[in-house]
Design an enzyme around this catalytic site. Structure first.
Site, PDB file in Angstrom:
ATOM      1  N   LYS A   1      13.821 -10.176   6.533  1.00 47.19           N
ATOM      2  CA  LYS A   1      14.774 -11.146   7.147  1.00 47.19           C
ATOM      3  C   LYS A   1      13.554 -12.233   7.253  1.00 47.19           C
ATOM      4  O   LYS A   1      12.588 -12.047   8.033  1.00 47.19           O
ATOM      5  CB  LYS A   1      15.437 -10.912   8.355  1.00 47.19           C
TER       6      LYS A   1
ATOM      7  N   ASP B   1       4.980  -3.111   5.434  1.00 48.35           N
ATOM      8  CA  ASP B   1       6.292  -3.293   5.612  1.00 48.35           C
ATOM      9  C   ASP B   1       6.975  -4.635   5.330  1.00 48.35           C
ATOM     10  O   ASP B   1       6.060  -5.732   5.675  1.00 48.35           O
ATOM     11  CB  ASP B   1       6.725  -3.100   7.397  1.00 48.35           C
TER      12      ASP B   1
ATOM     13  N   ASP C   1       5.711  -2.890  -3.814  1.00 46.00           N
ATOM     14  CA  ASP C   1       6.961  -2.706  -4.659  1.00 46.00           C
ATOM     15  C   ASP C   1       7.580  -3.883  -4.291  1.00 46.00           C
ATOM     16  O   ASP C   1       8.860  -3.906  -5.077  1.00 46.00           O
ATOM     17  CB  ASP C   1       7.413  -1.388  -4.555  1.00 46.00           C
TER      18      ASP C   1
ATOM     19  N   GLU D   1      -2.737   2.575  12.728  1.00 44.04           N
ATOM     20  CA  GLU D   1      -1.415   2.656  12.351  1.00 44.04           C
ATOM     21  C   GLU D   1      -0.820   2.648  13.755  1.00 44.04           C
ATOM     22  O   GLU D   1      -1.308   3.004  14.765  1.00 44.04           O
ATOM     23  CB  GLU D   1      -0.914   4.055  11.847  1.00 44.04           C
TER      24      GLU D   1
ATOM     25  N   ASN E   1      -1.343  -2.195  16.926  1.00 45.38           N
ATOM     26  CA  ASN E   1      -1.189  -3.218  15.876  1.00 45.38           C
ATOM     27  C   ASN E   1      -2.629  -3.701  15.395  1.00 45.38           C
ATOM     28  O   ASN E   1      -3.486  -4.053  16.205  1.00 45.38           O
ATOM     29  CB  ASN E   1      -0.682  -4.212  16.679  1.00 45.38           C
TER      30      ASN E   1
ATOM     31  N   ASP F   1      -8.012   1.617   6.119  1.00 43.13           N
ATOM     32  CA  ASP F   1      -6.669   1.514   5.439  1.00 43.13           C
ATOM     33  C   ASP F   1      -5.780   1.067   6.730  1.00 43.13           C
ATOM     34  O   ASP F   1      -5.618   1.571   7.855  1.00 43.13           O
ATOM     35  CB  ASP F   1      -6.197   2.953   5.004  1.00 43.13           C
TER      36      ASP F   1
HETATM   37  C1  LIG Z   1       5.927   1.130   4.221  1.00 47.07           C
HETATM   38  S1  LIG Z   1       4.825   2.259   5.417  1.00 47.07           S
HETATM   39  C2  LIG Z   1       3.430   2.492   4.393  1.00 47.07           C
HETATM   40  C3  LIG Z   1       2.618   3.661   4.493  1.00 47.07           C
HETATM   41  C4  LIG Z   1       1.376   3.822   3.619  1.00 47.07           C
HETATM   42  N1  LIG Z   1       0.593   2.886   3.465  1.00 47.07           N
HETATM   43  C5  LIG Z   1       1.920   4.186   2.455  1.00 47.07           C
HETATM   44  O1  LIG Z   1       1.667   3.510   1.422  1.00 47.07           O
HETATM   45  O2  LIG Z   1       2.706   5.334   2.129  1.00 47.07           O
HETATM   46  C6  LIG Z   1       4.076   0.964   6.490  1.00 47.07           C
HETATM   47  C7  LIG Z   1       3.092   1.412   7.576  1.00 47.07           C
HETATM   48  O3  LIG Z   1       2.340   0.433   8.322  1.00 47.07           O
HETATM   49  C8  LIG Z   1       2.655   0.625   9.553  1.00 47.07           C
HETATM   50  N2  LIG Z   1       2.569  -0.911  10.188  1.00 47.07           N
HETATM   51  C9  LIG Z   1       3.443  -1.850  10.029  1.00 47.07           C
HETATM   52  N3  LIG Z   1       2.853  -2.889  11.017  1.00 47.07           N
HETATM   53  C10 LIG Z   1       1.578  -2.522  11.461  1.00 47.07           C
HETATM   54  C11 LIG Z   1       0.611  -3.331  12.111  1.00 47.07           C
HETATM   55  N4  LIG Z   1       0.588  -4.362  12.533  1.00 47.07           N
HETATM   56  N5  LIG Z   1      -0.555  -2.203  12.315  1.00 47.07           N
HETATM   57  C12 LIG Z   1      -0.784  -1.040  12.088  1.00 47.07           C
HETATM   58  N6  LIG Z   1       0.354  -0.514  11.319  1.00 47.07           N
HETATM   59  C13 LIG Z   1       1.403  -1.131  11.066  1.00 47.07           C
HETATM   60  C14 LIG Z   1       4.132   1.014   9.703  1.00 47.07           C
HETATM   61  O4  LIG Z   1       4.244   1.781  10.920  1.00 47.07           O
HETATM   62  C15 LIG Z   1       4.125   2.257   8.727  1.00 47.07           C
HETATM   63  O5  LIG Z   1       3.644   3.493   8.852  1.00 47.07           O
END
Ligand SMILES: C[S@@+](CC[C@H](N)C(=O)[O-])C[C@H]1O[C@@H](n2cnc3c(N)ncnc32)[C@H](O)[C@@H]1O
Length: 209
Positions: free
Chosen positions: A117, A113, A149, A60, A87, A35
Site C-alpha cells: 500500500k 517486505d 520477487d 532482524e 529496526n 544481512d
Molecule cells: C520477506 S522476509 C525475508 C526473509 C529472508 N531475508 C529471506 O529472504 O528469506 C523480510 C524480513 O525482514 C524483516 N524486516 C522487515 N523490516 C525490517 C527492518 N526495518 N529491520 C530489520 N528487519 C526487518 C522481517 O521481519 C522479515 O523477517
C-alpha cells in the site's frame, strides 16, 4: 504464519547495545557481511558453517526469531556469526554503529517486505535517508546486494540506491561470486520458495565508489 511488524513503531526507538566486533566474533579481522531482515537466520547459518573466512551478522526486527537464532548459534558454538534485534535503519543510524558500518565488506537485502500500500511505503527498509547514512559511512568498495520477487519494489530500491551518486551498479555478468560473502550462491528461504513457485527474481549489485 509470519507476523508483520511495523518498523516505524516507537517500540523500536530504543535499540540494544551493539557489541564490539571482538565480542561478536572469534576473529574480528575476517571480512564482515551484514544481512538485513535475516528472519530466523538459516541463510546465515548455512554461510557461516561453510565460509570460515567470513564473519556474518544478521539484523532482524522480530525479537523471537533473533532470540532463537542466538540460542542456536551459542549451542552450536558458531564463532563467525552474530544476530542483532531491532529496526536495521535505527540501529545503523545510531552513532554506536559507525564502527560496524566502516567494517562491512558487503550488505544484503534479501526479499525485504514490499509494503504494497502506498501509504505504507515509508515502512520499506530502503529509504533515501538510510542509503545516505550508508553512503556516508561505508568504505569505498563495499558492496550492496538487493533481491526481490516484487518488480515494483525492485524498481523503487534500484532507483533509490542508484540515484545516490556514491553507488554504482555492477553487472552480474562481471561479478566474481567466488570471492564474495556467498561464493556458492546459497539461497534464502524466500528465494527457495520463489524458485519452487517459478516466480521472477529481480536483483542488482552496487559498489560504493
Ligand atoms: C520477506 S522476509 C525475508 C526473509 C529472508 N531475508 C529471506 O529472504 O528469506 C523480510 C524480513 O525482514 C524483516 N524486516 C522487515 N523490516 C525490517 C527492518 N526495518 N529491520 C530489520 N528487519 C526487518 C522481517 O521481519 C522479515 O523477517
Amino acid at each position: 504464519m509470519r507476523q508483520h511488524v511495523n518498523p516505524l513503531s516507537s517500540n523500536f526507538n530504543q535499540i540494544e547495545r551493539v557489541p564490539s566486533l571482538r565480542e561478536m566474533f572469534d576473529d574480528s579481522k575476517l571480512n564482515l557481511h551484514l544481512d538485513i531482515g535475516c528472519a530466523a537466520g538459516e541463510f546465515l547459518f548455512d554461510l557461516a558453517l561453510v565460509n570460515s573466512s567470513w564473519n556474518y551478522l544478521g539484523i532482524e526486527i522480530r525479537e523471537k526469531l533473533v532470540k532463537n537464532a542466538k540460542l542456536k548459534m551459542f549451542e552450536r558454538e558458531i564463532k563467525n556469526l552474530y544476530f542483532i534485534f531491532g529496526n536495521a535503519s535505527n540501529i545503523l543510524n545510531d552513532v554506536q554503529s559507525k564502527f560496524l558500518i566502516k567494517n562491512l565488506k558487503s550488505i544484503s537485502f534479501n526479499f525485504p517486505d514490499p509494503w504494497f500500500k502506498k501509504r505504507h511505503y515509508k515502512r520499506r527498509i530502503i529509504q533515501p535517508e538510510f542509503i545516505n547514512i550508508l553512503a556516508n559511512s561505508l568504505q569505498k568498495g563495499t558492496l550492496i546486494f538487493i533481491k526481490t520477487d516484487v518488480k515494483d519494489l525492485f524498481d523503487y530500491m534500484d532507483y533509490t540506491i542508484s540515484s545516490n551518486c556514491n553507488f554504482k551498479r555492477i553487472d552480474k555478468k562481471d561479478f566474481n561470486y567466488s570471492e564474495s560473502f556467498n561464493p556458492k550462491k546459497g539461497k534464502t528461504n524466500r528465494e527457495k520458495y520463489v524458485i519452487v513457485n517459478q516466480l521472477d527474481i529481480f536483483e542488482m549489485i552496487y559498489i560504493k565508489v
